[in-house]
Enzyme design. Structure first.
Site, short mmCIF file in Angstrom:
data_model
loop_
_atom_site.label_atom_id
_atom_site.label_comp_id
_atom_site.label_asym_id
_atom_site.label_seq_id
_atom_site.Cartn_x
_atom_site.Cartn_y
_atom_site.Cartn_z
N THR A 75 0.82 -1.21 0.00
CA THR A 75 0.00 0.00 0.00
C THR A 75 0.86 1.27 0.00
OG1 THR A 75 -1.53 1.28 1.39
CG2 THR A 75 -0.11 -0.24 2.54
N ASP A 76 0.28 2.36 -0.47
CA ASP A 76 0.98 3.66 -0.40
C ASP A 76 1.05 4.18 1.04
OD1 ASP A 76 -1.70 4.37 -0.02
OD2 ASP A 76 -1.75 5.88 -1.60
N GLU A 77 0.24 3.58 1.94
CA GLU A 77 0.20 4.11 3.31
C GLU A 77 1.51 3.90 4.05
OE1 GLU A 77 -3.27 3.66 5.62
OE2 GLU A 77 -4.61 3.82 3.91
N TYR A 96 -2.25 -0.33 11.00
CA TYR A 96 -2.35 -1.03 9.70
C TYR A 96 -1.12 -0.76 8.85
CZ TYR A 96 -3.45 -1.53 4.74
OH TYR A 96 -3.38 -1.83 3.39
N LYS A 108 1.90 -3.23 7.44
CA LYS A 108 2.22 -3.42 6.01
C LYS A 108 3.68 -3.04 5.74
CE LYS A 108 -0.14 -4.56 3.04
NZ LYS A 108 -0.53 -5.89 2.49
P1 NAD Z 1 -9.91 -7.20 2.03
O1 NAD Z 1 -9.97 -6.90 3.48
O2 NAD Z 1 -11.11 -6.93 1.18
O3 NAD Z 1 -9.56 -8.74 1.81
C1 NAD Z 1 -8.57 -9.40 2.57
C2 NAD Z 1 -8.72 -10.91 2.31
O4 NAD Z 1 -7.68 -11.58 3.04
C3 NAD Z 1 -10.06 -11.48 2.78
O5 NAD Z 1 -10.57 -12.36 1.80
C4 NAD Z 1 -9.69 -12.24 4.05
O6 NAD Z 1 -10.54 -13.35 4.32
C5 NAD Z 1 -8.27 -12.69 3.72
N1 NAD Z 1 -7.46 -12.95 4.92
C6 NAD Z 1 -7.36 -12.15 6.02
N2 NAD Z 1 -6.55 -12.74 6.94
C7 NAD Z 1 -6.13 -13.92 6.38
C8 NAD Z 1 -5.28 -14.97 6.83
N3 NAD Z 1 -4.70 -14.93 8.05
N4 NAD Z 1 -5.05 -16.02 6.01
C9 NAD Z 1 -5.65 -16.07 4.78
N5 NAD Z 1 -6.49 -15.13 4.32
C10 NAD Z 1 -6.73 -14.06 5.11
O7 NAD Z 1 -8.63 -6.44 1.48
P2 NAD Z 1 -8.38 -5.66 0.10
O8 NAD Z 1 -8.86 -4.29 0.24
O9 NAD Z 1 -8.85 -6.53 -1.00
O10 NAD Z 1 -6.78 -5.61 0.12
C11 NAD Z 1 -6.03 -6.71 -0.37
C12 NAD Z 1 -4.55 -6.39 -0.23
O11 NAD Z 1 -4.25 -5.21 -0.96
C13 NAD Z 1 -4.11 -6.13 1.21
O12 NAD Z 1 -2.82 -6.69 1.38
C14 NAD Z 1 -4.05 -4.61 1.31
O13 NAD Z 1 -3.08 -4.20 2.26
C15 NAD Z 1 -3.62 -4.26 -0.11
N6 NAD Z 1 -4.06 -2.92 -0.59
C16 NAD Z 1 -5.38 -2.56 -0.53
C17 NAD Z 1 -5.77 -1.31 -1.05
C18 NAD Z 1 -7.22 -0.87 -1.04
O14 NAD Z 1 -7.49 0.27 -1.41
N7 NAD Z 1 -8.17 -1.70 -0.66
C19 NAD Z 1 -4.82 -0.45 -1.59
C20 NAD Z 1 -3.47 -0.85 -1.59
C21 NAD Z 1 -3.11 -2.11 -1.10
O1 DAU Z 2 -4.15 4.03 0.45
C1 DAU Z 2 -4.38 2.65 0.33
C2 DAU Z 2 -5.26 2.17 1.46
O2 DAU Z 2 -6.57 2.63 1.16
C3 DAU Z 2 -5.25 0.66 1.64
O3 DAU Z 2 -3.96 0.25 1.99
C4 DAU Z 2 -6.25 0.25 2.72
O4 DAU Z 2 -6.30 -1.17 2.81
C5 DAU Z 2 -7.62 0.78 2.33
O5 DAU Z 2 -8.55 0.48 3.35
C6 DAU Z 2 -7.56 2.29 2.11
O6 DAU Z 2 -7.30 3.00 3.34
P1 DAU Z 2 -8.05 4.37 3.73
O7 DAU Z 2 -8.03 4.50 5.18
O8 DAU Z 2 -7.55 5.49 2.91
O9 DAU Z 2 -9.54 4.00 3.18
P2 DAU Z 2 -10.99 4.28 3.80
O10 DAU Z 2 -11.99 3.95 2.74
O11 DAU Z 2 -11.15 3.64 5.14
O12 DAU Z 2 -10.97 5.86 4.01
C7 DAU Z 2 -10.79 6.73 2.90
C8 DAU Z 2 -10.80 8.15 3.46
O13 DAU Z 2 -12.12 8.44 3.95
C9 DAU Z 2 -9.86 8.36 4.64
O14 DAU Z 2 -9.31 9.67 4.59
C10 DAU Z 2 -10.77 8.24 5.86
C11 DAU Z 2 -12.11 8.77 5.35
N1 DAU Z 2 -13.30 8.16 5.96
C12 DAU Z 2 -13.40 6.81 5.98
C13 DAU Z 2 -14.48 6.19 6.59
C14 DAU Z 2 -14.59 4.69 6.63
C15 DAU Z 2 -14.29 8.97 6.51
O15 DAU Z 2 -14.20 10.21 6.46
N2 DAU Z 2 -15.37 8.36 7.10
C16 DAU Z 2 -15.50 7.01 7.17
O16 DAU Z 2 -16.51 6.52 7.75
#
Ligand code: NAD
Ligand code: DAU
Length: 356
Positions: free
Chosen positions: A136-138, A162, A166
């Site tokens: 992730t970019d975080e 989180y 990562k």
């Molecule tokens: P998600 O929470 O939707 O899915 C996570 C999946 O991992 C689920 O299916 C869960 O059951 C599985 N999982 C959790 N713990 C596990 C374990 N111990 N063993 C096996 N499986 C397990 O997540 P996502 O948003 O699809 O993110 C997927 C990956 O991409 C993560 O590594 C996250 O850090 C990364 N990522 C997400 C975003 C985003 O915007 N969502 C952006 C950048 C990177």
């Molecule tokens: O940047 C990549 C990341 O993006 C991934 O690594 C994470 O897995 C993914 O969950 C996401 O993280 P964020 O925290 O940025 O996503 P989220 O959708 O939770 O929040 C997006 C923005 O909105 C953030 O600035 C927080 C704000 N927010 C979020 C929620 C859930 C609110 O203002 N209210 C809310 O209820």
């Protein structure tokens, strides 16, 4: 690394949001690959995300935990896995603030288990093998005023439990490359949006709440900025990097698409109301400013120039049309939304937002 050879790829976390898009893409595009989806099916994993590929002859599912080293060892040995795309993780920042331990356990120890099991299984026979770590970019923390965007060389400065977990997993992946020679690539993506995202995250949460006429909880003043990327653009980037990325390298993936949260929410209100045939502006009053997220990073933006220059990748979805399509998908998949917003989600939601 050729994409025309036979391969067996283990996708971890393939029942989650991004993982299910990765699995679907690889199963369909590479029928000569075997794709194994290893997922623990936590609250975030749903096999119904993959209903359309579950009977494909080149797909199989294994219910398992990346924290279980023996399961990983047996699976890798029996299936002769030669590629890993590792997405399994605890992924929600707010949950990590409430309880960091599952994040350290799955994201750090789980990743370490996977690296160790893969290292033992491949045992120095690195040719044709690849471990792709999805991050992730975080990990870079928040941009400071005057900084334009994160390059791959930006120092790591995670702020939430989180992002700390990562960042730690990224360091272990690089350590296995530098110490043991494991063939790895890493990708660090910005915020994804699209179908099958859990309604704990901002975009699906707001779509759901607008439909239900429930408050839209905006942290602080809604001025935090995120760089939004359509999940299918992310998957295409993973495909490019998995097959053609340089060994040991990291690639940033971003949409060059920065928005303040409040502006994203206003656009969602407009799209949902239009789709439901409601009068313009009738849901504006749902916007509710609440106490800010602890340690809330103000701005993320990703420089994906390296990925563009080396592998020719660029995002294909415009935000407006991608978001409108996403809104339509959620409205047309009320069954899916209902299934993932059951009693556990209700409990989570009440604890998170009940007192704010
Ligand atoms: P998600 O929470 O939707 O899915 C996570 C999946 O991992 C689920 O299916 C869960 O059951 C599985 N999982 C959790 N713990 C596990 C374990 N111990 N063993 C096996 N499986 C397990 O997540 P996502 O948003 O699809 O993110 C997927 C990956 O991409 C993560 O590594 C996250 O850090 C990364 N990522 C997400 C975003 C985003 O915007 N969502 C952006 C950048 C990177
Ligand atoms: O940047 C990549 C990341 O993006 C991934 O690594 C994470 O897995 C993914 O969950 C996401 O993280 P964020 O925290 O940025 O996503 P989220 O959708 O939770 O929040 C997006 C923005 O909105 C953030 O600035 C927080 C704000 N927010 C979020 C929620 C859930 C609110 O203002 N209210 C809310 O209820």
């Amino acid at each position: 690394m050729a994409s025309d050879q036979q391969r067996c790829i283990l996708v971890t976390g393939g029942a989650g949001f991004i993982g299910s898009h990765v699995v679907r893409h690889f199963v369909r595009k590479y029928p000569h690959y075997r794709i194994i989806n290893l997922d623990k099916l936590t609250y975030a994993g749903h096999l119904e995300n993959l209903i359309d590929v579950q009977s494909a002859p080149n797909y199989s599912f294994v219910h398992g935990d990346i924290c279980d080293l023996e399961t990983l060892r047996a699976l890798l040995r029996e299936e002769k896995v030669d590629g890993i795309i590792h997405l399994a993780a605890e992924s929600h920042v707010d949950r990590s603030i409430r309880d960091p331990f599952p994040f350290a356990h799955t994201n750090v120890i789980g990743t370490l288990n996977l690296l160790q099991a893969v290292r033992e299984c491949w045992n120095g026979q690195w040719e044709g093998k690849r471990f792709h770590h999805v991050s992730t970019d975080e990990v870079y923390g928040a941009l400071k005023p005057g900084e334009t965007s994160f390059e791959e060389t930006a120092p790591y400065s995670p702020h939430s439990p989180y992002s700390a977990s990562k960042a730690s997993s990224d360091h272990f992946v690089r350590a296995y490359h530098d110490t043991y020679g494991l063939p790895v690539v890493l990708t660090n993506s910005s915020n994804n949006y699209g179908p099958y995202q859990s309604p704990e995250k901002l975009i699906p949460l707001c779509i759901h709440n607008i439909c239900e006429n429930k408050p839209l909880p905006i942290y602080g003043k809604g001025e935090n900025i995120r760089d939004w990327l359509h999940v299918q653009d992310h998957v295409q980037a993973i495909d490019e990097v998995f097959h053609r990325g340089r060994d040991g390298e990291s690639y940033n993936i971003g949409g060059a698409n920065e928005w303040k949260n409040i502006d994203v929410v206003k656009m969602l209100i407009r799209f949902v109301d239009e789709e439901l045939g409601r009068p313009s502006g009738c849901s504006d009053g749902l916007i509710t400013y609440i106490t800010d997220r602890a340690g809330h990073d103000l701005r993320y933006a990703i420089n994906a120039e390296k990925l563009h220059r080396e592998l020719g990748w660029a995002p294909q979805h415009s935000f407006e049309s991608g978001l409108r399509e996403t809104v339509r998908w959620y409205l047309e998949h009320a069954d899916w939304v209902q299934n993932v917003t059951g009693s556990a989600y209700e409990r989570y939601y009440d604890e998170m937002y009940g007192n704010k």
